[in-house]
Design an enzyme around this catalytic site. Sequence first.
Site, mmCIF file in Angstrom:
data_model
loop_
_atom_site.group_PDB
_atom_site.id
_atom_site.type_symbol
_atom_site.label_atom_id
_atom_site.label_comp_id
_atom_site.label_asym_id
_atom_site.label_seq_id
_atom_site.Cartn_x
_atom_site.Cartn_y
_atom_site.Cartn_z
ATOM 1 N N SER A 103 17.774 -19.980 -22.142
ATOM 2 C CA SER A 103 17.853 -19.878 -23.708
ATOM 3 C C SER A 103 17.959 -18.509 -24.092
ATOM 4 C CB SER A 103 16.390 -20.548 -24.043
ATOM 5 O OG SER A 103 15.983 -21.889 -23.611
ATOM 6 N N ARG A 147 15.174 -23.394 -11.362
ATOM 7 C CA ARG A 147 16.622 -22.868 -11.324
ATOM 8 C C ARG A 147 17.026 -22.164 -9.870
ATOM 9 N NH1 ARG A 147 16.861 -19.938 -16.566
ATOM 10 N NH2 ARG A 147 14.520 -19.487 -15.753
ATOM 11 N N HIS A 170 17.553 -28.116 -19.474
ATOM 12 C CA HIS A 170 16.438 -28.839 -19.503
ATOM 13 C C HIS A 170 16.815 -30.215 -19.866
ATOM 14 C CE1 HIS A 170 15.287 -24.934 -21.977
ATOM 15 N NE2 HIS A 170 14.432 -24.917 -20.927
ATOM 16 N N LYS A 221 6.487 -15.548 -27.369
ATOM 17 C CA LYS A 221 7.835 -15.272 -27.092
ATOM 18 C C LYS A 221 8.819 -14.853 -28.568
ATOM 19 C CE LYS A 221 9.998 -17.171 -22.883
ATOM 20 N NZ LYS A 221 10.498 -18.093 -22.222
#
Length: 165
Positions: free
Chosen positions: A130, A92, A19, A43
């Site tokens: 993450s 990505r 990030h 989430k």
Amino acid sequence: MKGSSVIYPGTFDPVTYGHLDIIERAVAVFGRLIVAVAHNPQKNPLFTVEERREMIRLSLGENPDIEVDDFDGLLIDYLKRRNARVVLRGLRALSDFEYEFQMALMNRKQDSTIETIFMMTSEAYSYLSSKLIKEIAYLGGSVKGLVPDPVAERLRAKFKEGGLG
Ligand code: COA
């Protein structure tokens, strides 16, 4: 569009070098950036919004060109509140593309003035996520080189408290 603020939204649970790489490169291109931490309760984040914001701030250091904010609810409503029309997202791998394409089109469907801009994540960080970082930290592995030191420290402290969030 000219002069419109650029918003980089994400859950950032926690922020990674991937990030930060996008943030630094975006500031070099756009001059100013708003990093917007989504509350994203669905989430089930490990860190609170305040903790996520603080980790981003500590990782970036003082930089008046970067604002760190947070938002709840729909991204397009936040954009309206901030009088912004440009969303920045990092890509990505090809696997990100379908989800990102869907989100960009959905946002544009809701507000036709919104533009989403994509930046390719540096190769070195293309495998980061993450979720994997949390898993490695939870299982006692090293996250050195994947997240800045303040984030690594908070991960350690969090898992001492217990639970994977
Ligand atoms: N380098 C490394 N990893 C990266 C990365 C990069 N450059 N960019 C993203 N990632 C990882 C993140 O770590 C995250 O990993 P995880 O899923 O394992 O946690 C994953 O890619 C995607 O996370 P993130 O970039 O934080 O996006 P998100 O998908 O969690 O959040 C929002 C996307 C917040 C923009 C979206 O959920 C949103 O807009 N929410 C508001 C509600 C709304 O408007 N919904 C309708 C959308 S159409």
